[in-house]
Design an enzyme around this catalytic site. Structure first.
Site, short mmCIF file in Angstrom:
data_model
loop_
_atom_site.label_atom_id
_atom_site.label_comp_id
_atom_site.label_asym_id
_atom_site.label_seq_id
_atom_site.Cartn_x
_atom_site.Cartn_y
_atom_site.Cartn_z
N ASP A 54 18.97 76.58 44.32
CA ASP A 54 18.49 76.37 45.69
C ASP A 54 17.40 75.31 45.68
O ASP A 54 16.93 74.90 44.61
CB ASP A 54 17.98 77.69 46.30
CG ASP A 54 17.00 78.38 45.39
OD1 ASP A 54 16.21 77.68 44.72
OD2 ASP A 54 17.00 79.63 45.35
N ASP A 56 13.71 74.16 47.26
CA ASP A 56 12.51 74.46 48.04
C ASP A 56 11.84 73.14 48.41
O ASP A 56 11.83 72.19 47.61
CB ASP A 56 11.54 75.31 47.20
CG ASP A 56 12.16 76.65 46.86
OD1 ASP A 56 12.71 77.29 47.77
OD2 ASP A 56 12.13 77.03 45.67
N ASP A 125 2.72 78.68 39.97
CA ASP A 125 2.56 79.48 38.75
C ASP A 125 2.56 78.70 37.43
O ASP A 125 1.61 78.79 36.65
CB ASP A 125 3.59 80.64 38.72
CG ASP A 125 5.01 80.21 39.03
OD1 ASP A 125 5.25 78.99 39.18
OD2 ASP A 125 5.89 81.09 39.13
#
Ligand code: ATP
Ligand code: MG
Length: 416
Positions: A54, A56, A125
């Site tokens: 996907d 983002d 992260d």
């Protein structure tokens, strides 16, 4: 902090490898004067040579501004508010640049403070997840040293891992996820922090944790991931009841099953099985033992209602007390497990009659049975026969010759 820019000739990502609809979303945002980049997983995957699942997108447009630009757009999330832009069947997550405090180690409950593009990547992260791709000039914008780390197959936290894991303990599960999926070597300090802060995970939202676990079952790397969870004590911490079954000979069978599923996803490019089927894989060897014991002690007691009740108890117990599977998955798991005894009855001599039950989840049970035949080729003939009758049944149903089947229900108490 100044960003390092990498030209296409340096990072080698091809525009053709990016979903054209993702490029449309970027172009529309930019066309309206906003900054917009691909970010996170897709840039990492392209850089490491994988096909992104996907895309983002990160932008300086506020969620409401994004909503105004796209007809198929809705805003989601409370803890992390963002826009979902739907194009055809695809959904693109468009998030507004956020600021973050990488020095404060208190748990983040709300992550909705807008910031600059630099602040946005530094609150992410891992360095390999903190890269922007700008399709306008095909450059990668790197504030965190992620390109170098990707080249070295190195997994490193952005900032101090002790602080970053305390802020959001789900990052520890994500560490194991990226280590398992891409074989990245983790930074040693990060692993020390992981061992020291393991139980902090209990402070995180069970829904978020379960989502990461289920996504990993679907990833094609479920086996290394579960092994990593076990080795680092997370299986025991999060799923104590299930972890017990992994300490028995059932473990080998669960891993054999999952290895086959991983292989079909990675090597044959197959879509992952439905989540209830994946959860059933974790439970089936244990369930079979429970049912066999029941049958051995009292054959009459092993009727369908009892089989469903045992499946219900096992599924509920294995995911409690910390995580909880949804009612929908639970219902499907009960059907999948208990229906296996239609295909391979406990009474070995029983003549098989392929009667298709009026339950919409039956097809899931049949799919699970197909997986069993991959591991036990002796079952193939039985599968073929059931698949033939199911096909006939489906056609009759589609032609309106049968009333539609009911969906699965939780087992009811038998009336006396
Ligand atoms: P996947 O391939 O499984 O989707 P992903 O890295 O894209 O992996 P997402 O959950 O889609 O994972 O998150 C998108 C991006 O958002 C990440 O790459 C990362 O930059 C950021 N992100 C996600 N979760 C966190 C978190 N807990 N803390 C900080 N940043 C995060
Ligand atoms: Mg993603």
């Amino acid at each position: 902090m100044t960003a390092k820019k990498y030209l296409q000739t340096e990072h080698k990502i091809q525009l053709e490898d990016i979903d054209p609809d993702a490029l449309v979303v970027l172009d529309v945002l930019r066309g309206h004067g906003f900054t917009a980049y691909l970010v996170g997983g897709s840039v990492r995957d392209l850089l490491l040579g994988y096909k992104p699942k996907d895309y983002d997108i990160s932008t300086n447009a506020l969620p409401e501004q994004v909503k105004r630009l796209f007809s198929g757009c809705f805003l989601v999330g409370k803890r992390f508010r963002l826009a979902h832009v739907r194009i055809g069947k695809k959904i693109f997550e468009v998030s507004t640049f956020r600021s973050g405090d990488n020095e404060d180690d208190t748990l983040i409950h709300n992550d909705n403070e807008w910031g600059t593009e630099e602040e946005d990547v530094t609150r992410r992260d891992f360095t390999v997840n903190g890269l922007y791709y700008n399709n306008a000039d095909q450059t990668i914008i790197d504030y965190v040293g992620g390109v170098e780390d990707a080249r070295k197959n190195f997994l490193r936290c952005i900032g101090n891992p002790y602080i970053r894991f305390k802020q959001d303990p789900v990052r520890m599960i994500r560490l194991l996820k990226f280590r398992s999926r891409f074989g990245l070597t983790p930074d040693e300090e990060m692993i020390e922090a992981l061992f020291a802060l393991r139980t902090e995970i209990l402070k995180s939202s069970p829904i978020r944790i379960l989502e990461e676990l289920l996504r990993m079952l679907e990833s094609g790397s479920s086996v290394p991931f579960l092994k990593n969870l076990q080795q680092h004590g997370f299986l025991e911490t999060l799923l104590p009841n299930l972890a017990k079954y992994f300490e028995t000979p059932h473990e080998k069978e669960i891993y054999t099953f999952l290895t086959e599923v991983d292989r079909s996803i990675l090597n044959e490019d197959k879509r992952p099985p439905r989540r209830s089927i994946l959860v059933s894989i974790l439970l089936y060897p244990i369930y079979r033992e429970i049912v066999q014991d029941l049958y051995d002690s009292s054959p009459k007691k092993a009727h369908l209602g009892k089989l469903q009740e045992e499946a219900f108890k096992l599924a509920l117990n294995s995911f409690s007390p910390i995580l909880r599977i949804t009612k929908k998955i639970l219902g499907e798991v009960i059907t999948i497990l208990s229906t296996q005894y239609r295909f391979t009855p406990l009474q070995k001599k029983k003549r098989l009659i392929c009667k298709i039950p009026r339950n919409r989840d039956f097809s899931l049970a049949l799919k699970f049975f197909k997986l069993r035949t991959d591991l036990e080729p002796g079952l193939t003939d039985i599968y073929t026969e059931w698949a033939y009758y199911y096909d006939k049944h489906k056609k009759a149903e589609d032609n309106g010759k049968l009333p539609p089947t009911s969906s699965s229900r939780r087992p009811r108490r038998r009336r006396r």
